[in-house]
Design a protein around this motif. Structure first.
Motif, PDB file in Angstrom:
ATOM      1  N   ARG A 113       6.894   4.454   1.955  1.00 38.80           N
ATOM      2  CA  ARG A 113       5.724   4.602   1.084  1.00 38.80           C
ATOM      3  C   ARG A 113       6.129   5.107  -0.299  1.00 38.80           C
ATOM      4  O   ARG A 113       5.592   4.657  -1.305  1.00 38.80           O
ATOM      5  CB  ARG A 113       4.699   5.544   1.718  1.00 38.80           C
ATOM      6  N   ASP A 114       7.100   6.037  -0.350  1.00 39.51           N
ATOM      7  CA  ASP A 114       7.592   6.513  -1.654  1.00 39.51           C
ATOM      8  C   ASP A 114       8.243   5.373  -2.429  1.00 39.51           C
ATOM      9  O   ASP A 114       8.032   5.221  -3.625  1.00 39.51           O
ATOM     10  CB  ASP A 114       8.588   7.657  -1.467  1.00 39.51           C
ATOM     11  N   ARG A 115       9.038   4.557  -1.733  1.00 31.88           N
ATOM     12  CA  ARG A 115       9.694   3.405  -2.384  1.00 31.88           C
ATOM     13  C   ARG A 115       8.644   2.435  -2.913  1.00 31.88           C
ATOM     14  O   ARG A 115       8.803   1.857  -3.983  1.00 31.88           O
ATOM     15  CB  ARG A 115      10.619   2.714  -1.372  1.00 31.88           C
ATOM     16  N   ALA A 116       7.552   2.263  -2.173  1.00 29.18           N
ATOM     17  CA  ALA A 116       6.500   1.324  -2.573  1.00 29.18           C
ATOM     18  C   ALA A 116       5.766   1.783  -3.829  1.00 29.18           C
ATOM     19  O   ALA A 116       5.126   0.970  -4.489  1.00 29.18           O
ATOM     20  CB  ALA A 116       5.507   1.138  -1.427  1.00 29.18           C
ATOM     21  N   ARG A 117       5.872   3.052  -4.159  1.00 25.68           N
ATOM     22  CA  ARG A 117       5.148   3.586  -5.315  1.00 25.68           C
ATOM     23  C   ARG A 117       6.007   3.689  -6.574  1.00 25.68           C
ATOM     24  O   ARG A 117       5.532   4.121  -7.617  1.00 25.68           O
ATOM     25  CB  ARG A 117       4.543   4.940  -4.957  1.00 25.68           C
ATOM     26  N   MET A 125       2.867  -3.703  -3.082  1.00 26.00           N
ATOM     27  CA  MET A 125       3.668  -3.132  -1.990  1.00 26.00           C
ATOM     28  C   MET A 125       3.065  -1.829  -1.472  1.00 26.00           C
ATOM     29  O   MET A 125       3.071  -1.574  -0.266  1.00 26.00           O
ATOM     30  CB  MET A 125       5.104  -2.915  -2.443  1.00 26.00           C
ATOM     31  N   ALA A 126       2.519  -1.015  -2.363  1.00 27.36           N
ATOM     32  CA  ALA A 126       1.938   0.263  -1.926  1.00 27.36           C
ATOM     33  C   ALA A 126       0.747   0.030  -0.990  1.00 27.36           C
ATOM     34  O   ALA A 126       0.657   0.644   0.079  1.00 27.36           O
ATOM     35  CB  ALA A 126       1.521   1.091  -3.140  1.00 27.36           C
ATOM     36  N   GLU A 127      -0.159  -0.878  -1.404  1.00 27.25           N
ATOM     37  CA  GLU A 127      -1.322  -1.158  -0.560  1.00 27.25           C
ATOM     38  C   GLU A 127      -0.904  -1.770   0.773  1.00 27.25           C
ATOM     39  O   GLU A 127      -1.444  -1.436   1.826  1.00 27.25           O
ATOM     40  CB  GLU A 127      -2.290  -2.119  -1.264  1.00 27.25           C
ATOM     41  N   LEU A 128       0.066  -2.670   0.704  1.00 27.04           N
ATOM     42  CA  LEU A 128       0.532  -3.327   1.928  1.00 27.04           C
ATOM     43  C   LEU A 128       1.198  -2.320   2.862  1.00 27.04           C
ATOM     44  O   LEU A 128       0.961  -2.337   4.069  1.00 27.04           O
ATOM     45  CB  LEU A 128       1.498  -4.464   1.581  1.00 27.04           C
ATOM     46  N   SER A 129       2.012  -1.419   2.306  1.00 29.42           N
ATOM     47  CA  SER A 129       2.674  -0.412   3.136  1.00 29.42           C
ATOM     48  C   SER A 129       1.663   0.470   3.843  1.00 29.42           C
ATOM     49  O   SER A 129       1.814   0.772   5.033  1.00 29.42           O
ATOM     50  CB  SER A 129       3.615   0.449   2.283  1.00 29.42           C
ATOM     51  N   ARG A 143      -3.979 -10.114   3.253  1.00 29.64           N
ATOM     52  CA  ARG A 143      -5.152 -10.689   2.584  1.00 29.64           C
ATOM     53  C   ARG A 143      -5.487  -9.916   1.301  1.00 29.64           C
ATOM     54  O   ARG A 143      -5.817 -10.504   0.282  1.00 29.64           O
ATOM     55  CB  ARG A 143      -6.362 -10.700   3.517  1.00 29.64           C
ATOM     56  N   THR A 144      -5.391  -8.599   1.358  1.00 28.59           N
ATOM     57  CA  THR A 144      -5.694  -7.772   0.192  1.00 28.59           C
ATOM     58  C   THR A 144      -4.713  -8.047  -0.940  1.00 28.59           C
ATOM     59  O   THR A 144      -5.110  -8.227  -2.093  1.00 28.59           O
ATOM     60  CB  THR A 144      -5.661  -6.276   0.572  1.00 28.59           C
ATOM     61  N   VAL A 145      -3.422  -8.091  -0.627  1.00 26.92           N
ATOM     62  CA  VAL A 145      -2.422  -8.328  -1.675  1.00 26.92           C
ATOM     63  C   VAL A 145      -2.567  -9.735  -2.244  1.00 26.92           C
ATOM     64  O   VAL A 145      -2.485  -9.928  -3.459  1.00 26.92           O
ATOM     65  CB  VAL A 145      -0.993  -8.075  -1.141  1.00 26.92           C
ATOM     66  N   VAL A 146      -2.823 -10.724  -1.389  1.00 28.56           N
ATOM     67  CA  VAL A 146      -3.021 -12.092  -1.885  1.00 28.56           C
ATOM     68  C   VAL A 146      -4.238 -12.144  -2.799  1.00 28.56           C
ATOM     69  O   VAL A 146      -4.193 -12.729  -3.885  1.00 28.56           O
ATOM     70  CB  VAL A 146      -3.155 -13.091  -0.715  1.00 28.56           C
ATOM     71  N   ARG A 147      -5.328 -11.521  -2.381  1.00 28.58           N
ATOM     72  CA  ARG A 147      -6.550 -11.526  -3.189  1.00 28.58           C
ATOM     73  C   ARG A 147      -6.343 -10.813  -4.526  1.00 28.58           C
ATOM     74  O   ARG A 147      -6.765 -11.293  -5.577  1.00 28.58           O
ATOM     75  CB  ARG A 147      -7.689 -10.850  -2.422  1.00 28.58           C
ATOM     76  N   ASP A 148      -5.668  -9.664  -4.506  1.00 25.62           N
ATOM     77  CA  ASP A 148      -5.533  -8.847  -5.715  1.00 25.62           C
ATOM     78  C   ASP A 148      -4.377  -9.270  -6.618  1.00 25.62           C
ATOM     79  O   ASP A 148      -4.437  -9.066  -7.832  1.00 25.62           O
ATOM     80  CB  ASP A 148      -5.358  -7.374  -5.345  1.00 25.62           C
ATOM     81  N   HIS A 149      -3.316  -9.831  -6.024  1.00 30.17           N
ATOM     82  CA  HIS A 149      -2.104 -10.091  -6.814  1.00 30.17           C
ATOM     83  C   HIS A 149      -1.561 -11.514  -6.684  1.00 30.17           C
ATOM     84  O   HIS A 149      -0.661 -11.886  -7.417  1.00 30.17           O
ATOM     85  CB  HIS A 149      -1.000  -9.105  -6.425  1.00 30.17           C
ATOM     86  N   GLY A 150      -2.046 -12.276  -5.710  1.00 26.09           N
ATOM     87  CA  GLY A 150      -1.577 -13.648  -5.519  1.00 26.09           C
ATOM     88  C   GLY A 150      -0.531 -13.764  -4.420  1.00 26.09           C
ATOM     89  O   GLY A 150       0.086 -12.772  -4.027  1.00 26.09           O
ATOM     90  N   PRO A 151      -0.326 -14.984  -3.914  1.00 28.20           N
ATOM     91  CA  PRO A 151       0.589 -15.181  -2.788  1.00 28.20           C
ATOM     92  C   PRO A 151       2.050 -14.883  -3.101  1.00 28.20           C
ATOM     93  O   PRO A 151       2.789 -14.415  -2.241  1.00 28.20           O
ATOM     94  CB  PRO A 151       0.414 -16.646  -2.400  1.00 28.20           C
ATOM     95  N   ALA A 152       2.494 -15.131  -4.324  1.00 30.81           N
ATOM     96  CA  ALA A 152       3.896 -14.839  -4.660  1.00 30.81           C
ATOM     97  C   ALA A 152       4.153 -13.337  -4.606  1.00 30.81           C
ATOM     98  O   ALA A 152       5.175 -12.887  -4.062  1.00 30.81           O
ATOM     99  CB  ALA A 152       4.244 -15.396  -6.033  1.00 30.81           C
TER     100      ALA A 152
END
Length: 185
Positions: A113-117, A125-129, A143-152
């Motif tokens: 989680r620290d690395r994700a931030r 990455m933070a939300e996904l973690s 789904r959240t990361v795709v919606r907010d930031h895109g599939p890549a």
């Protein structure tokens, strides 16, 4: 035509088949079988790609891992999705991390989680973690990361998170990362 019983069996797999362009309620049995075969191929290719990226991380060959992900990034918005595609691979990364989450000690989860931030962490990455490691909910996280930031971005976030999980877990247990990858991925 498929019988109602056959369609009911395939209905459980409707989201998977829809991704392959197959409508459970209108497709023929041959179309349903062909869709399932493509879904199996997509899953096998995604698992192989996840292993390849994690193996590259285990060898500390970040450039090889990056090259594999960059190749997949080109598939992020492609319709129909090729085999393997960015969304399927990112989902497999997140699901793999989710299966490990209950085994991970709090200090490993905290380190990931620290690395994700950090500023250089991939978007999302933070939300996904949090979704995967704390809530054990890879599907919602992706789904959240795709919606907010895109599939890549989802691809990079999921790959980074899962590689961090394996490397932190390897450091915690003292086991080589390649052994952990071989045992779980």
């Amino acid at each position: 035509m498929a019988s109602p019983e056959q369609r009911a069996q395939f209905e459980l797999l409707a989201p998977l088949l829809a991704r392959e362009g197959v409508d459970v309620w209108t497709a023929t049995v041959a179309d349903l079988d062909a869709g399932m075969e493509r879904a199996k191929q997509r899953r096998a290719a995604a698992v192989a790609r996840v292993r390849a990226v994690l193996d590259a991380h285990a060898r500390d060959d970040i450039s090889a891992a990056g090259a594999l992900l960059e190749e997949l990034e080109l598939t992020a918005e492609t319709t129909p999705p090729p085999i393997p595609d960015a969304l399927t691979v990112s989902t497999r990364f997140a699901q793999l991390a989710q299966t490990l989450a209950p085994q991970l000690p709090a200090e490993v989860i905290g380190a990931v989680r620290d690395r994700a931030r950090l500023d250089d962490a991939p978007e999302g990455m933070a939300e996904l973690s949090d979704a995967v490691l704390l809530d054990c909910d890879a599907a919602t996280g992706i789904r959240t990361v795709v919606r907010d930031h895109g599939p890549a971005s989802a691809l990079y976030a999921a790959a980074s998170m899962t590689a961090a999980v394996f490397s932190r877990w390897a450091a915690h247990t003292g086991d080589p990362m390649d052994e952990l990858v071989a045992a779980h991925a």
